[in-house]
Structures are given as C-alpha cells and as structure tokens.
Design an enzyme around this catalytic site. Structure first.
Site, PDB file in Angstrom:
ATOM      1  N   GLU A  16       0.807  -1.215   0.000  1.00 18.46           N
ATOM      2  CA  GLU A  16       0.000   0.000   0.000  1.00 18.46           C
ATOM      3  C   GLU A  16       0.842   1.269   0.000  1.00 18.46           C
ATOM      4  O   GLU A  16       1.929   1.304   0.584  1.00 18.46           O
ATOM      5  CB  GLU A  16      -0.914  -0.008   1.237  1.00 18.46           C
ATOM      6  N   CYS A  40       3.198   8.367   1.292  1.00 18.92           N
ATOM      7  CA  CYS A  40       3.835   7.427   2.213  1.00 18.92           C
ATOM      8  C   CYS A  40       4.041   6.120   1.436  1.00 18.92           C
ATOM      9  O   CYS A  40       3.083   5.540   0.933  1.00 18.92           O
ATOM     10  CB  CYS A  40       2.910   7.246   3.417  1.00 18.92           C
ATOM     11  N   CYS A  46      -0.797   5.718  10.638  1.00 19.76           N
ATOM     12  CA  CYS A  46       0.458   5.091  11.047  1.00 19.76           C
ATOM     13  C   CYS A  46       0.205   3.739  11.694  1.00 19.76           C
ATOM     14  O   CYS A  46      -0.610   3.627  12.609  1.00 19.76           O
ATOM     15  CB  CYS A  46       1.178   5.973  12.059  1.00 19.76           C
ATOM     16  N   CYS A  51       6.528  -7.410   6.781  1.00 18.79           N
ATOM     17  CA  CYS A  51       7.655  -6.873   7.545  1.00 18.79           C
ATOM     18  C   CYS A  51       8.105  -7.928   8.541  1.00 18.79           C
ATOM     19  O   CYS A  51       7.299  -8.674   9.078  1.00 18.79           O
ATOM     20  CB  CYS A  51       7.221  -5.595   8.274  1.00 18.79           C
ATOM     21  N   CYS A  87       1.644  -2.507  15.277  1.00 18.46           N
ATOM     22  CA  CYS A  87       1.603  -2.266  13.829  1.00 18.46           C
ATOM     23  C   CYS A  87       0.981  -3.437  13.071  1.00 18.46           C
ATOM     24  O   CYS A  87       1.301  -4.598  13.340  1.00 18.46           O
ATOM     25  CB  CYS A  87       3.032  -2.018  13.343  1.00 18.46           C
ATOM     26  N   CYS A 142       6.509  -5.112  15.192  1.00 12.57           N
ATOM     27  CA  CYS A 142       6.255  -4.134  16.260  1.00 12.57           C
ATOM     28  C   CYS A 142       4.830  -4.366  16.770  1.00 12.57           C
ATOM     29  O   CYS A 142       3.914  -4.582  15.970  1.00 12.57           O
ATOM     30  CB  CYS A 142       6.421  -2.710  15.741  1.00 12.57           C
TER      31      CYS A 142
HETATM   32  S1  SF4 Z   1       6.330  -0.296  12.514  1.00  9.40           S
HETATM   33 FE1  SF4 Z   1       5.414  -1.970  11.300  1.00  9.40          FE
HETATM   34  S2  SF4 Z   1       6.319  -1.756   9.264  1.00  9.40           S
HETATM   35 FE2  SF4 Z   1       7.595  -0.536  10.673  1.00  9.40          FE
HETATM   36  S3  SF4 Z   1       9.220  -1.949  11.325  1.00  9.40           S
HETATM   37 FE3  SF4 Z   1       7.578  -2.153  12.837  1.00  9.40          FE
HETATM   38  S4  SF4 Z   1       6.313  -3.890  12.113  1.00  9.40           S
HETATM   39 FE4  SF4 Z   1       7.605  -3.209  10.396  1.00  9.40          FE
END
Ligand code: SF4
Length: 338
Positions: free
Chosen positions: A91, A104, A332, A111, A118, A115
């Site tokens: 995206e 963005c 975000c 990923c 996220c 995190c």
């Molecule tokens: S915030 Fe999301 S996209 Fe960014 S490094 Fe952490 S898990 Fe990956």
C-alpha cells in the site's frame, strides 16, 4: 529473463547500454522518457532510432505498478493497494495537507520486525520490493493520477533499511535530475532502529532526512513494543543516530506514538526529552490509531496535550501530528496490504 529497466540507476543503465554499443548520453534520454515523460512502452520513445528501440525491447521490460483498490478517507487521505506478481498486496498513502501532497511509500511486502502496535508486521515478511516497485508507487500517482507530489516518506509497509540496496537505488532514481528530480530534503526514511542501516545511510552522498520510530525510552518497554530493540538496544541506537547527525550536519526526527497507559507518563516524556536533546531532534507525537485485534488504546486528547507540555517544558520542539486516514486503515501502523 529480461531485466526491468526501472531497476537500474542512471549509472547502471549507462553500463548496460554500453554493452549494447550505445553511447553514454542515451541513458539520459531513456531516463527522461521513463521518469519525466512517464512513457511505458519503448515504442513511445520517439527521439530514439527504431533500431535502438528494438534493442531496448529485446533486453528489457518496463515495470509498472497496477492498482487493485483505491479508498478515499473522510479527511482526504487516499490509500492505494498495489498488486505484486505473486499476489501480495502493498500500500501507498497519499496525504494532502494545505499545499503539501505527501506520499507514504512501502519498501517491503509484509515486515520482519513485528512491532506490537503495527498491522504491517502481523502477517509476517513476504519479500523486498524492487527499485522499480518502490518508484512505481510514485509514478502511478504522478503519471496515472496526475498528482503533483511534494513530499516522500518511507513509512509505509516494511522496514526501509532492511531493504537497503533497493532503497538506495530508488532514492538515486528519485533524486537524479535526469530521473524524477526530487530534492533530497523532500525525502524522509523512517526506521524502527536498524543500526547497520543507519550507519550506511550516514555515508550516502544524498542527504535525505532520517526519522526514528522510537515509541519507548527504556529498553524494557521498547523491547516489548518493538522486538528489534533486543538486537539493537537504545544505547547503541542513539549512538548510531549521533554519528548520523554528525555526518554532514543532518537533522533527525523522532516519531513517538502515544499509547494510553503504555508510554504516556511524565517519566516517559523526560526520557524522550533527554534523547531528543542529545540528538537535537524534533519530536512528532502521534496518537495511537487502533489496529483490529490489538489491545492498545488511543490516548485522550488531554493526555496528548499534557505530554506535549512536558516535552515543551524541557525545550523540545514537538509537533502533535494528526495521523490521517484512520477510517480507511491508512494511518500510522495500520497498513496491512490486504
Ligand atoms: S512499525 Fe510496522 S512496518 Fe515498521 S518496522 Fe515495525 S512492524 Fe515493520
């Protein structure tokens, strides 16, 4: 297999064209057709000879990104879901604000870094995006949607510095006057804290902005929220950032997503202020945007204000950033590529 010509920097294209027996200046002409005039077939490169166009056709393809879905938010933010050849989705988000048109961008499908707050990391890592797929998000918005983009932030899906080589090539293509001609100061790389990547970026001859997703100021909490902290703890990370700002007087931004009851105390603000002052960094404070399936909560407006005051009392330059597009999961931490 034919190469994607948009995976090549200008220098690499020159070298490729040399092997086809073409003079170096042809690379600039090809770049202009691809990135300035936005043409997507070699047949349209009308100032090049028929023979040269035929040899380009034999050696290369011209990659492009196709949009599967486009969703518009109530606040004007638009989210674009692009399909990759294996069926994965990535995206990009267009964020209008006054005269600014910020995009963005994603650098990976999925990923690795998981995190806790996220959505992008929840489905695991699929693969790195190629330079062509990274710049293709911009070209779609510019050439197909007619957008006059002003700012470019690598804060979409994936960790940019975990795909460093392709990111660097994409930046070179973006920044080259013969390519997209985007000034380095309009490009921001955001990282969760990959120390070797920060060290490499410090040596890059294009002075892009660096933004560190900090979100916690103790190793205990940061490792809980961001597992990458176990590999690159705060002391090592802050030291790498100090080296970064020393290399050519670069500026940094710290991103801090405020999560109710998790990282929102005065003590957290004091820790954040200490790091910000050490790095002479500006702080972007963002209220957490809910992600389905996660237990974190958005802070009250008053808690945001109080946290801002604590930082300002400590002479930290803080901007309360409105994370737009929450109603379409484009804010975000909400991008999931679905
Ligand atoms: S915030 Fe999301 S996209 Fe960014 S490094 Fe952490 S898990 Fe990956």
């Amino acid at each position: 297999m034919k190469k994607d010509i948009k995976d090549l920097t200008l220098g690499e294209l020159r070298a490729e064209l040399r092997t086809l027996g073409e003079p170096a200046f042809r690379a600039k002409q090809v770049f202009a057709w691809l990135y300035q005039k936005g043409k997507s077939t070699f047949g349209e490169f009308s100032d090049l000879s028929r023979d040269f166009r035929a040899s380009l056709e034999e050696s290369f393809i011209i990659g492009r990104m196709d949009v599967i879905e486009r969703i518009k938010s109530r606040d004007g933010v638009q989210k674009f879901l692009f399909g990759l050849r294996e069926g994965y989705g990535i995206e990009a988000v267009l964020i209008p604000s006054g005269e600014r048109r910020t995009v963005c961008l994603s650098t990976q499908a999925g990923c690795k870094y998981a995190c806790g707050f996220c959505a992008s990391g929840r489905g695991g890592f699929k693969r790195n995006l190629t330079p062509s797929e990274i710049t293709g998000q911009i070209l779609f918005l510019k050439d197909t949607m007619g957008e006059n983009l002003t700012n470019f932030v690598f804060m979409g899906m994936g960790e940019p510095l975990d795909n460093y080589d392709n990111l660097e090539k994409a930046i070179r293509i973006m920044n080259a006057p013969e390519g997209m001609g985007i000034a380095a100061r309009r490009i921001t790389i955001s990282t969760c804290g990959i120390v070797p990547g920060i060290e490499r970026l410090a040596k890059l001859d294009i002075q892009v902005n660096l933004s560190l997703s900090l979100h916690a100021v103790t190793d205990r909490l940061r490792a809980k929220l961001m597992p990458v902290n176990r590999k690159y703890p705060l002391e090592e990370l802050v030291q790498a950032c100090e080296e970064y700002i020393k290399s050519g007087g670069r500026m940094m931004t710290l991103e801090y997503i405020l999560i109710r009851g998790v990282n929102d105390t005065r003590h957290d603000a004091e820790g954040l202020a200490a790091i910000a002052r050490k790095l002479r960094a500006k702080v972007n404070l963002i209220a957490y945007s809910p992600v389905a399936g996660l237990d974190f909560e958005r802070p009250e407006e008053a808690a945001m204000k109080e946290f801002v005051c604590w930082l300002e009392e400590r002479k930290v330059h803080v901007t309360e950033r409105r994370s737009k597009g929450a109603d379409i999961a484009a804010a975000c931490g909400q991008l999931a590529g679905r």
